[in-house]
Write an enzyme that holds these catalytic residues in place. Structure first.
Site: not given
Ligand SMILES: Cc1cc2nc3c(=O)[nH]c(=O)nc-3n(C[C@H](O)[C@H](O)[C@H](O)COP(=O)(O)OP(=O)(O)OC[C@H]3O[C@@H](n4cnc5c(N)ncnc54)[C@H](O)[C@@H]3O)c2cc1C
Lengths: 398, 379
Positions: A126-129, A244, A384-385
């Site tokens: 997954q190449g997002y960040s 999911e 989580n923030e």
């Protein structure tokens, strides 16, 4: 802890249990039990066993190779696999890019990629960040410029899980810098063997190697690898986030870890008895169990709503937050349980095939690395923030 | 000005902080950790020159007669640099035991050499079954003609791989968990029958597990009187716990500095992440955790001049720094996001050290129980 199962559901659970008992290779089970590092071949071996059985994609529609199970059956399935110490099924193909291709891809893309995801032929990452775009993903800068029937992609992705194993990467890229930031983002599929892609490993503080930097230097990607429309990538990515999410709760894995930590406590000497006799330890374990029970109740409710046709909305953030809090609490309890033998760091003991006499009890080797490593769970998949921001904004309207 | 410190302590603080800032860079440390001994022998020589190895040792034997408060100042500085030299094992445990209980001959032989950096020690006490119970010792020492024969096993002996002398506890009498009947012995690391299994630890220190199979020592190897070692052991470990508390305080301080700086420089959503109020509150709590811990540790270091109060002071310190260290450590990683998870970046190493300090000499829970059995603030 108990789950109220109907007769059919119990029969289903038994069938899964029998299958896993008969087909999960002992060496794999042991690696998972000892929290050793799994390699590409380990994950794939189990993937292929489930694929051969037709059980690799319970979340997919039947026409694409799904099982047609009810949400409850899928929950039981996940739980049984986790309890039996089966390797985790990598989500990148099956739970992430697969559903995006199914919903927004064209026929040629579906025909090409979906069977390869099912069979395990393509390992996806997954190449997002990016270095500058984490929580604020929409600020991503990796550029894709159209050149004839190709896109030329330039930029860098980071924290990419298991990019070192991957055949393919699904990527969010900027195809326009006009208008709203989100509207200039497109969803592109890349062959990791393309010229111009360099994968550089990032060691995590526990000594593990699961994340990477991925440098994209004028990579030529065929235009046919664009999913849907240019500029709609953000919409597809958001769709994926709602998909999911019940898996994010990792009920089964946490239940197994709780069992494991109790087993360890029973063999850790404490005075005349064992750590299991310590009321403080027992209460800590009980508190986690109750948290887990509450979380599972919420998951079951979400699953029931899903069966009735509802789409899990921002509520899925609860599952991510609580699920990861429980995982982290368990990793702390495990660390405490192993006592003094938390100290030795023997990286080889975390690799399979290490046959030397362990330092202290064999179960102790992974306790501290696991604790350190699991700090990631409240960071990845949307911190989580950020999850709490989503709840405040989307549910509470604040 | 730091009103908690005397003038001399202030000078010591400046000197150790100057050394850490100037000589103990994170990258240099990495090369020492990965090198042969796991630390820098040159640094050890510097410690000797600067009088740090002599600091708490008695003046009669080449020491400076420093207090636990002085040691706390030094250890706070060490915490800032994540110092990996075996100071705890050699000076605070091994040499302290010799100073407290050793025979004159042992003191004369060992302490000046420790002070000069010529000799490193390790204290082999914990066993596989003992967890955090300091009385729980199965290793036996049988008196024979002219000496003792030791049999047993010792766990997680910090500093053992590079020690010149091991201080080993063993039973000459009493049941497995009796405070009576414990004795201490000087054992050479190359003694016949002694097996040393060395390893690195989670936080880049070095330690070993020992097996003793009919290890013979002379009668002169006995430290103090046979069967009466427990008070020395517990007092030494309790003082070390407070010193470790000071180290944790130094580590928390640096970790906070790193984190607060990151909050100001890391931008997301068009603003420094420190602009988000949920993170501001977290940072405020991290700062508070450090301030409370520091004030507490330096107070406890003084309180513990009194033997009676030492056990309570040590447990209280352990609970405070255990809780604060965990909070600061976990939040520092969280607030850094992905970068905090990496081996390359310093934050993770401070977090690991804080975690392992909690696991050393008894966790927060263990010391909370100890403390609860008799309160410091007596009624
Ligand atoms: C082990 C691991 C595996 C990963 N795998 C992948 C992967 O396969 N593919 C991929 O694309 N990414 C992956 N990631 C990246 C992950 O999604 C990001 O780390 C995450 O989104 C956070 O971004 P960041 O690290 O840049 O932190 P930042 O966004 O810089 O956040 C730093 C801190 O600021 C807080 N913060 C930021 N904005 C706000 C706000 N508005 N309000 C309150 N707090 C805020 C964050 O919660 C965090 O505590 C992985 C990360 C890890 C640690």
């Amino acid at each position: 802890m108990m789950m109220e199962l109907s007769a059919d559901e119990s029969a289903f659970r038994d069938a899964v249990r029998v299958f896993v008992a008969g087909n999960l290779p002992a060496a794999l089970r042991q690696k998972v039990e000892r929290a050793q590092h799994l390699g590409r071949e380990d994950f794939l071996a189990w993937h292929k066993i489930l694929h051969a059985k037709g059980w690799i994609a319970p979340g997919w529609p039947v026409e694409h190779g799904g099982t047609g199970w009810s949400p409850m059956q899928r929950h039981i399935f996940d739980d049984e696999l986790a309890t039996a110490c089966a390797p985790q099924i990598m989500p990148f193909g099956l739970s992430m890019v697969g559903p995006v291709i199914m919903n927004f891809g064209n026929d040629a893309q579906k025909a090409h990629y979906l069977p390869r995801i099912l069979s395990g032929e393509d390992w996806w990452c997954q190449g997002y960040s990016e270095p500058g775009a984490g929580s604020d993903l929409a600020s991503l800068k990796t550029k894709a410029v159209r050149d004839g029937d190709h896109y030329v992609v330039d930029g860098a992705k980071t924290w990419t899980t298991y990019a070192q194993f991957a055949d393919m990467m699904f990527c969010l890229v900027r195809t326009s810098s006009e208008g709203k930031r989100q509207e200039g983002i497109s969803f592109l599929l890349m062959d990791m063997k393309s010229d111009g892609i360099t994968v550089k490993p990032i060691r995590t503080m526990d000594g593990g190697q699961e994340i990477n930097e991925v440098f994209l230097d004028n990579v030529r990607v065929p235009a046919e690898n664009l999913i849907g429309e240019e500029g709609k990538g953000w919409t597809y990515a958001k769709f994926l986030l709602g998909y999911e999410r019940t898996g994010m709760a990792t009920i089964g894995r946490s239940r197994r870890q709780l069992k494991e930590v109790r087993k360890i406590a029973a063999s850790e000497p404490l005075g005349e008895g064992t750590l299991s006799d310590d009321p403080k330890f027992r209460e800590k374990a009980a508190a986690i169990e109750i948290d887990l029970l509450a979380l599972e109740s919420l998951v079951l409710q979400v699953l029931a709503e899903q069966s009735a046709g509802a789409n899990p909305g921002p509520e899925s953030s609860f599952l991510k937050i609580k699920g990861t809090e429980i995982q982290q609490a368990l990793s702390e309890l495990l660390l405490e349980a192993v006592g003094n033998y938390a100290h030795p760091f023997v990286p080889e003991a975390l690799e399979h095939g290490w046959n030397e006499e362990p330092i202290g009890p064999a179960y102790a080797a992974a306790a501290a690395p696991h604790y350190f490593n699991y700090r990631k769970t409240s960071i990845y998949g949307g911190t989580n923030e950020i999850q709490k921001n989503i709840v405040a904004k989307m549910i509470l309207g604040l | 000005m730091d009103i908690m410190l005397s003038d001399e302590q202030r000078l010591l603080k400046e000197s150790v902080e100057r050394f850490i800032a100037g000589e103990y860079g994170f990258e240099q440390r990495k090369s020492w950790v990965e090198g042969g001994a796991g630390y820098s022998p040159e640094n050890w020589a510097t410690f000797a020159e600067l009088g740090w190895l002599a600091l708490p040792l008695p003046e009669d034997h080449g020491g400076l007669g420093g207090t636990l408060g002085d040691v706390a100042v030094l250890m706070e500085g060490f915490g800032r640099g994540l110092v990996v030299e075996p100071y705890l094992a050699t000076v605070l445990l091994g040499a302290q035991i010799i100073a407290d209980a050793g025979t004159d001959a042992q003191k004369v032989d060992i302490l000046p050499r420790v002070a000069e950096g010529q000799m490193k020690l390790a204290f082999a006490h914990t066993e596989r079954q003992s967890r955090y119970d300091l009385t729980d010792v199965k290793t036996e020492a049988k008196a024979g003609s002219g000496g003792f024969t030791l049999n047993g096993q010792k766990s997680i002996v910090f500093g053992a791989p590079d020690a010149d002398l091991l201080v080993v506890s063993a039973r000459t009498d009493g049941g497995q968990r009796s405070a009576e009947g414990l004795s201490l012995f000087c054992v050479a690391p190359d003694a016949a029958g002694l097996t040393v299994r060395a390893y690195g630890t989670q936080d880049d220190h070095r330690a070993a597990d020992l097996t003793l199979e009919n290890v013979e020592v002379d009668a002169s190897a006995l430290i103090g009187s046979a069967g009466e070692a427990f008070p020395t052991i517990s007092k030494t470990v309790q003082r070390a716990m407070i010193a470790l508390g000071a180290e944790a305080v130094g580590a928390m301080d640096v970790l906070n500095e790193l984190t607060f700086e990151y909050l100001k420089t890391r931008k997301q959503f068009g603003a420094p992440i420190g602009a988000f109020q949920s993170l501001q509150h977290r940072a405020a709590e991290m700062l508070m955790a450090h301030k409370l811990s520091r004030a507490m540790v330096f107070r406890m270091a003084k309180a513990s001049a009194d033997d009676e109060a030492l056990a309570q002071a040590a447990s209280a310190t352990k609970v405070q720094i255990g809780q604060a260290g965990k909070f600061v450590g976990q939040q520092a990683i969280q607030l850094h996001g992905g970068i905090g998870m990496t081996h390359e970046y310093a934050a993770g190493h401070y977090f690991k050290r804080l975690t392992m300090i909690d696991a050393l000499f008894g966790t927060t829970d263990h010391h909370l129980s100890s403390y609860a059995t008799s309160s410091f603030i007596s009624s």
